[in-house]
Motif scaffolding. Structure first.
Motif, PDB file in Angstrom:
ATOM      1  N   LYS A 126       0.833  -1.212   0.000  1.00  0.00           N
ATOM      2  CA  LYS A 126       0.000   0.000   0.000  1.00  0.00           C
ATOM      3  C   LYS A 126       0.863   1.255   0.000  1.00  0.00           C
ATOM      4  CE  LYS A 126      -4.203  -1.470   2.430  1.00  0.00           C
ATOM      5  NZ  LYS A 126      -5.029  -1.183   3.622  1.00  0.00           N
ATOM      6  N   THR A 127       1.931   1.269   0.810  1.00  0.00           N
ATOM      7  CA  THR A 127       2.785   2.457   0.912  1.00  0.00           C
ATOM      8  C   THR A 127       3.437   2.758  -0.441  1.00  0.00           C
ATOM      9  OG1 THR A 127       3.201   1.904   3.207  1.00  0.00           O
ATOM     10  CG2 THR A 127       4.715   3.467   2.198  1.00  0.00           C
ATOM     11  N   ALA A 128       3.938   1.724  -1.094  1.00  0.00           N
ATOM     12  CA  ALA A 128       4.589   1.927  -2.387  1.00  0.00           C
ATOM     13  C   ALA A 128       3.588   2.436  -3.422  1.00  0.00           C
ATOM     14  CB  ALA A 128       5.218   0.614  -2.859  1.00  0.00           C
ATOM     15  N   LEU A 129       2.390   1.842  -3.405  1.00  0.00           N
ATOM     16  CA  LEU A 129       1.362   2.259  -4.365  1.00  0.00           C
ATOM     17  C   LEU A 129       0.940   3.707  -4.156  1.00  0.00           C
ATOM     18  CD1 LEU A 129      -1.086  -0.760  -4.549  1.00  0.00           C
ATOM     19  CD2 LEU A 129      -0.144   0.497  -6.504  1.00  0.00           C
ATOM     20  N   ARG A 130       0.763   4.105  -2.884  1.00  0.00           N
ATOM     21  CA  ARG A 130       0.368   5.492  -2.601  1.00  0.00           C
ATOM     22  C   ARG A 130       1.345   6.476  -3.220  1.00  0.00           C
ATOM     23  NH1 ARG A 130      -0.706   3.620   2.825  1.00  0.00           N
ATOM     24  NH2 ARG A 130      -2.947   3.283   2.915  1.00  0.00           N
ATOM     25  N   GLY A 131       2.648   6.201  -3.062  1.00  0.00           N
ATOM     26  CA  GLY A 131       3.670   7.087  -3.611  1.00  0.00           C
ATOM     27  C   GLY A 131       3.527   7.223  -5.122  1.00  0.00           C
ATOM     28  N   ARG A 132       3.336   6.094  -5.791  1.00  0.00           N
ATOM     29  CA  ARG A 132       3.227   6.126  -7.257  1.00  0.00           C
ATOM     30  C   ARG A 132       1.971   6.862  -7.709  1.00  0.00           C
ATOM     31  NH1 ARG A 132       4.651   0.530  -7.663  1.00  0.00           N
ATOM     32  NH2 ARG A 132       2.748   0.005  -8.779  1.00  0.00           N
ATOM     33  N   LEU A 133       0.857   6.560  -7.029  1.00  0.00           N
ATOM     34  CA  LEU A 133      -0.419   7.159  -7.447  1.00  0.00           C
ATOM     35  C   LEU A 133      -0.438   8.666  -7.198  1.00  0.00           C
ATOM     36  CD1 LEU A 133      -2.579   4.255  -6.066  1.00  0.00           C
ATOM     37  CD2 LEU A 133      -2.648   5.031  -8.458  1.00  0.00           C
ATOM     38  N   LEU A 134       0.130   9.094  -6.052  1.00  0.00           N
ATOM     39  CA  LEU A 134       0.160  10.534  -5.756  1.00  0.00           C
ATOM     40  C   LEU A 134       1.061  11.265  -6.738  1.00  0.00           C
ATOM     41  CD1 LEU A 134       0.191  10.461  -1.857  1.00  0.00           C
ATOM     42  CD2 LEU A 134      -1.544  11.555  -3.309  1.00  0.00           C
ATOM     43  N   ALA A 135       2.187  10.634  -7.122  1.00  0.00           N
ATOM     44  CA  ALA A 135       3.088  11.273  -8.092  1.00  0.00           C
ATOM     45  C   ALA A 135       2.387  11.437  -9.435  1.00  0.00           C
ATOM     46  CB  ALA A 135       4.362  10.441  -8.232  1.00  0.00           C
ATOM     47  N   ALA A 136       1.632  10.401  -9.848  1.00  0.00           N
ATOM     48  CA  ALA A 136       0.908  10.491 -11.125  1.00  0.00           C
ATOM     49  C   ALA A 136      -0.142  11.599 -11.070  1.00  0.00           C
ATOM     50  CB  ALA A 136       0.259   9.146 -11.450  1.00  0.00           C
ATOM     51  N   ARG A 137      -0.821  11.737  -9.928  1.00  0.00           N
ATOM     52  CA  ARG A 137      -1.816  12.816  -9.806  1.00  0.00           C
ATOM     53  C   ARG A 137      -1.158  14.187  -9.877  1.00  0.00           C
ATOM     54  NH1 ARG A 137      -6.586  11.371  -5.427  1.00  0.00           N
ATOM     55  NH2 ARG A 137      -7.573   9.768  -6.725  1.00  0.00           N
ATOM     56  N   ARG A 138      -0.022  14.316  -9.197  1.00  0.00           N
ATOM     57  CA  ARG A 138       0.663  15.620  -9.195  1.00  0.00           C
ATOM     58  C   ARG A 138       1.097  16.004 -10.596  1.00  0.00           C
ATOM     59  NH1 ARG A 138       2.569  14.220  -3.937  1.00  0.00           N
ATOM     60  NH2 ARG A 138       4.341  13.092  -4.796  1.00  0.00           N
ATOM     61  N   ALA A 139       1.388  15.000 -11.440  1.00  0.00           N
ATOM     62  CA  ALA A 139       1.867  15.278 -12.800  1.00  0.00           C
ATOM     63  C   ALA A 139       0.734  15.662 -13.752  1.00  0.00           C
ATOM     64  CB  ALA A 139       2.610  14.055 -13.340  1.00  0.00           C
ATOM     65  N   LEU A 140      -0.526  15.547 -13.311  1.00  0.00           N
ATOM     66  CA  LEU A 140      -1.648  15.876 -14.213  1.00  0.00           C
ATOM     67  C   LEU A 140      -1.684  17.379 -14.465  1.00  0.00           C
ATOM     68  CD1 LEU A 140      -4.689  13.811 -12.836  1.00  0.00           C
ATOM     69  CD2 LEU A 140      -3.630  13.603 -15.101  1.00  0.00           C
ATOM     70  N   PRO A 141      -1.677  17.794 -15.739  1.00  0.00           N
ATOM     71  CA  PRO A 141      -1.746  19.231 -16.028  1.00  0.00           C
ATOM     72  C   PRO A 141      -3.091  19.814 -15.593  1.00  0.00           C
ATOM     73  CG  PRO A 141      -1.367  17.938 -18.038  1.00  0.00           C
ATOM     74  CD  PRO A 141      -1.622  16.966 -16.938  1.00  0.00           C
ATOM     75  N   GLU A 142      -3.075  21.109 -15.320  1.00  0.00           N
ATOM     76  CA  GLU A 142      -4.273  21.814 -14.835  1.00  0.00           C
ATOM     77  C   GLU A 142      -5.484  21.566 -15.747  1.00  0.00           C
ATOM     78  OE1 GLU A 142      -4.552  23.174 -11.926  1.00  0.00           O
ATOM     79  OE2 GLU A 142      -6.633  23.631 -12.418  1.00  0.00           O
TER      80      GLU A 142
END
Ligand SMILES: Nc1nc2c(c(=O)[nH]1)N(C=O)[C@@H](CNc1ccc(C(=O)N[C@@H](CCC(=O)O)C(=O)O)cc1)CN2
Ligand SMILES: Nc1ncnc2c1ncn2[C@@H]1O[C@H](COP(=O)(O)OP(=O)(O)OP(=O)(O)O)[C@@H](O)[C@H]1O
Length: 204
Positions: free
Chosen positions: A16-32
Motif C-alpha cells: 500500500k505504501t509503495a502504491l500510494r507514492g506512485r499514485l500521488l506522483a501520477a496525480r501531481r503530474a496531471l496538467p491543470e
C-alpha cells in the motif's frame, strides 16, 4: 473471511505504501487542463447518480490538490441535492477519525492542517455518517472487488464501519480503477466508483 497471516499483512502494508507514492506522483503530474476536464466529467456523473438515488443526506469532502472533482465539489453537490437535502463534510480529528458538519457555503469552510478545507459549523459527531444514503469518499485507487486505497490514516475505514446501507462511491482519475489492490481485514469496501472516462461503475 480469509485467513491473513502476519506475513500477508506485512506485505499488504508495504504494498500500500509503495502504491500510494506512485499514485500521488501520477496525480501531481496531471496538467491543470486535465484536472479541470476530469472534474467536469466526474461532477456530471455524480449529478446523474444523485438524480437516480435521490439521497436526503449525502456526505462528500472538499477535494484538494489533484483530487478528482475539484475544490467546488461541495457547491455542485448542494445544487444537485433536493432543496431540503443535507451535505455533510468531514472534520479530521486528532486520532485521524472523522467528525462531520453540514456544508453551509464557501464562507463556512476554514483552511486546516494537511492542506484541507473543512466546515466550521456545529459538529454532528462521528456517528452522523450513518444518516447518509450516499457517501462520496476520496481514494487513490479502487479495485474491481471494491477494495479502496486511501491516504493511510484509516479515517474512512472507521467512518464506513458506521454506515448502514448507504451507497459508498469513490471519485477517481482514469487509470485508478485497478485489477487488484493489497487488502487488509480492516479495509472497508466501496460499492461504486466514478472516473472521468467511465462515469459511475459498480464494483464488488
Ligand atoms: N480532500 C480530502 N479530504 C479529506 C480526506 C482526503 O483524502 N481528501 N481524508 C481522507 O482520509 C480525510 C483527511 N485525511 C488526510 C490525510 C492525509 C492528507 C495528506 O497527505 N495531505 C497532503 C497535502 C494534500 C495533497 O496535496 O495531497 C500532505 O499533508 O502532505 C490529507 C488528508 C478527511 N478529509
Ligand atoms: N476501525 C479502525 N480503528 C482504528 N484504526 C483503524 C481502523 N481501521 C483501520 N485503522 C488503522 O488505520 C491505519 C491505516 O489503514 P489503511 O492503510 O487501510 O488506510 P486507508 O484506508 O488507505 O486510509 P483512509 O481510510 O484514511 O483513507 C492502519 O494502521 C489501521 O490499523
Amino acid at each position: 473471511m480469509p485467513d491473513f497471516s502476519d506475513q500477508d499483512e506485512f506485505a499488504a502494508k508495504a504494498g500500500k505504501t509503495a502504491l500510494r507514492g506512485r499514485l500521488l506522483a501520477a496525480r501531481r503530474a496531471l496538467p491543470e487542463e486535465s484536472r479541470r476536464a476530469a472534474a467536469g466529467r466526474v461532477r456530471r456523473a455524480l449529478g446523474d447518480l444523485i438524480a437516480a438515488e435521490r439521497p436526503a443526506v449525502a456526505t462528500a469532502y472538499v477535494p484538494v490538490g489533484a483530487e478528482p472533482g475539484g475544490a467546488g465539489l461541495p457547491d455542485v453537490l448542494t445544487r444537485l441535492l433536493h432543496p431540503d437535502g443535507t451535505l455533510l463534510l468531514p472534520v479530521l480529528l486528532p486520532d485521524l477519525d472523522l467528525d462531520w458538519a453540514e456544508y453551509a457555503g464557501p464562507a463556512s469552510l476554514t483552511p486546516t492542517a494537511r492542506g484541507l478545507r473543512e466546515p466550521s459549523g456545529r459538529r454532528r459527531g462521528p456517528a452522523a455518517v450513518a444518516d447518509a444514503q450516499l457517501v462520496v469518499v476520496p481514494a487513490l485507487a479502487v479495485d474491481r472487488r471494491g477494495v479502496r486505497l486511501g491516504r493511510g490514516g484509516g479515517s474512512y475505514d472507521r467512518a464506513l464501519a458506521r454506515c448502514g446501507s448507504a451507497l459508498v462511491v469513490a471519485l477517481l482519475h482514469d487509470g485508478e480503477l485497478v485489477g487488484e489492490l493489497p487488502a487488509e481485514p480492516h479495509d472497508r469496501r466501496v460499492q461504486g466508483v466514478i472516473t472521468p472516462a467511465g462515469g459511475f461503475v459498480r464494483v464488488g
